[in-house]
Motif scaffolding. Sequence first.
Motif, PDB file in Angstrom:
ATOM      1  N   LEU A  72     -79.274 -41.686 -10.803  1.00 15.37           N
ATOM      2  CA  LEU A  72     -79.925 -41.770  -9.499  1.00 15.37           C
ATOM      3  C   LEU A  72     -81.165 -42.636  -9.689  1.00 15.37           C
ATOM      4  O   LEU A  72     -82.037 -42.304 -10.489  1.00 15.37           O
TER       5      LEU A  72
ATOM      6  N   THR B 233     -84.129 -36.046  -1.324  1.00 11.81           N
ATOM      7  CA  THR B 233     -83.166 -36.795  -2.129  1.00 11.81           C
ATOM      8  C   THR B 233     -83.021 -36.154  -3.510  1.00 11.81           C
ATOM      9  O   THR B 233     -81.902 -35.917  -3.992  1.00 11.81           O
TER      10      THR B 233
ATOM     11  N   GLY C  75     -81.283 -32.749  -3.069  1.00 14.35           N
ATOM     12  CA  GLY C  75     -79.849 -32.892  -2.809  1.00 14.35           C
ATOM     13  C   GLY C  75     -79.093 -33.265  -4.074  1.00 14.35           C
ATOM     14  O   GLY C  75     -78.029 -32.727  -4.378  1.00 14.35           O
TER      15      GLY C  75
ATOM     16  N   ARG D  88     -76.503 -30.704  -6.590  1.00 13.01           N
ATOM     17  CA  ARG D  88     -75.176 -31.051  -7.075  1.00 13.01           C
ATOM     18  C   ARG D  88     -75.095 -30.865  -8.600  1.00 13.01           C
ATOM     19  O   ARG D  88     -74.101 -30.358  -9.132  1.00 13.01           O
TER      20      ARG D  88
ATOM     21  N   ARG E 281     -74.674 -27.291  -9.196  1.00 14.51           N
ATOM     22  CA  ARG E 281     -73.293 -26.862  -8.914  1.00 14.51           C
ATOM     23  C   ARG E 281     -72.398 -27.155 -10.113  1.00 14.51           C
ATOM     24  O   ARG E 281     -71.575 -26.336 -10.515  1.00 14.51           O
TER      25      ARG E 281
END
Lengths: 197, 388
Positions: B318, B371, B374, B378, B381
Amino acid sequence: MRPELELISEWIRPGARVLDLGCGDGALLAYLREHRQVSGYGLEIDSTNMLQCIQAGVNVIHADLEAGLADFGESSFDYVIMTQTLQAVRQTEALLDEMLRVGRQGIVTFPNFGFWRCRVQIALQGLMPVVKTLPYQWYNTPNIHLFTLYDFEQLCRRKHIDILQRMVLDHAHRPRLGPKLWPNLLGEIALYRLGRA
Amino acid sequence: MPHTFPPDSVGLVTPQTAHFHEPLALDCGRSLANYEMVYEIYGTLNSDRSNAVLICHALSGDHHVAGYHDEDDPGKPGWWDNCIGPGKPIDTREFFVVCCNNLGGCKGSTGPTAINPENLKPYGPDFPIVTVKDWVRSQARLADQLGIAQWAAVVGGSLGGMQAMQWAIAFPDRVRHSLVIAAAPRLSAQNIAFNEVARQAILSDPDFHHGHYYEFGVVPRRGLMLARMLGHITYLSDEGMRAKFGRELREGKMNFNFNFDTEFQVESYLRHQGHAFVDRFDANTYLLITKTLDYFDPAADFDEDLSAAFHRTQAHFLVIAFTSDWRFAPARSREIVRALVRAGREVSYAEIPSEYGHDAFLMPIPLYHETLRGYLARVAREVNNRAA
């Protein structure tokens, strides 16, 4: 949205590398990743959409399509996809060229301005058409280039772009008999798969 | 009475020290026989040790990234406290967060202020120049000591982002996600020029004594202060400075004095930043780390081809940049993204509108933090799916 994803995914080779121009919330890429095991990126300018892509684990690159695709190499993707975006960009022609430079094939979907309701509204009422696929008023629409199937195909011929496949649908993306028989009159949404020799 | 900390704070934290007795070979050809690294940890390492996140600090940062050191006099929290804690973007309920003071630093890890075992005097200018690659190697050894085989994510802004990048390049199988914020693939001539002026400010201070100022019981205050003031100009944007200071006068009028006392608010801000910095930072460390920045160039090992440098990486990236950052402008981040795309790597890129300049990476800008939140949700997760 779902039927459009399914229709597009039928055209995509499994494992392909895909670039989605104006990828929105990333639904198409997420769908293609799951059903066609594609890899690739979405380009998106809107921050809210970008955030949704990131939350969904879809690769998104914050970018302005109007600035071209200079960051991407020639034929670096199997497919470059543009769903419901071509009518909203300023540099229509340049973007089509860029699409087929960066991608081996291009997939484009857009609302057909030749749809009979559009014709009736402008011819009989004398008003800019407002239909399901073009739901905006003339003063607030993001769609700055309105065109019909024939317009698009004429442009493709002039630019020596090969139309490899075409599908013409109703507003819910259903492939009905009417649009099949009289595409430019009864078709509401067009899907094209393009290439350039 | 002990202070109560906000519920989304990691609270009271205590720095820890790791000792290393295996010599660490450095890029400059020298090696450190024995060294220490100071670090902090927040959150809980899960049973399969898969939820560890490394935070890499920038030029003037250190290991104290979140929480408080003193219960009775909490003062300011760690330098990225707005982003790390329970319920914050880097959520310590999900992640085990590690941050260390880099080698060459002045906050407890072995650096120029440490005692050189060869002559029992502070290293000073004799401390070897360390590179980003050296830092990453030393951080990998710290990870070994903590029993972390693979980071869920390595996160850093500015020079920290360069470390996050280098981690993915040097240890492809030890980084699942690399978050590169407000960074650049290498410094531009302009960046190096600013560093050089900062260095000259320190070197030309009469109290510098060729770096041996510890022995004279002085510190090159004026030089270090000037260096920091110059740095601060490059951390802010023109529009941000205008919004924050404008041409506000401290006394409401111009005095036309030739004594150059601070008249404009921006002058007083810069002087304050410079003064405060001198009390908490070491001039030799500042010199050293500006060189570390100048030398960073991962493409250099790959025929100047940055995408070749990324070819072996396995991490998902990212990359984040800020519109008004002119020190490491968005165009520099896009160079990183372009190289990653060419290498066929997984990458997302977010350009955050902000008028804070380079400093934006430390600010709680809503879109920026959403950002990060988010993206890291993930990552969490994935950690939980692995554990399940």
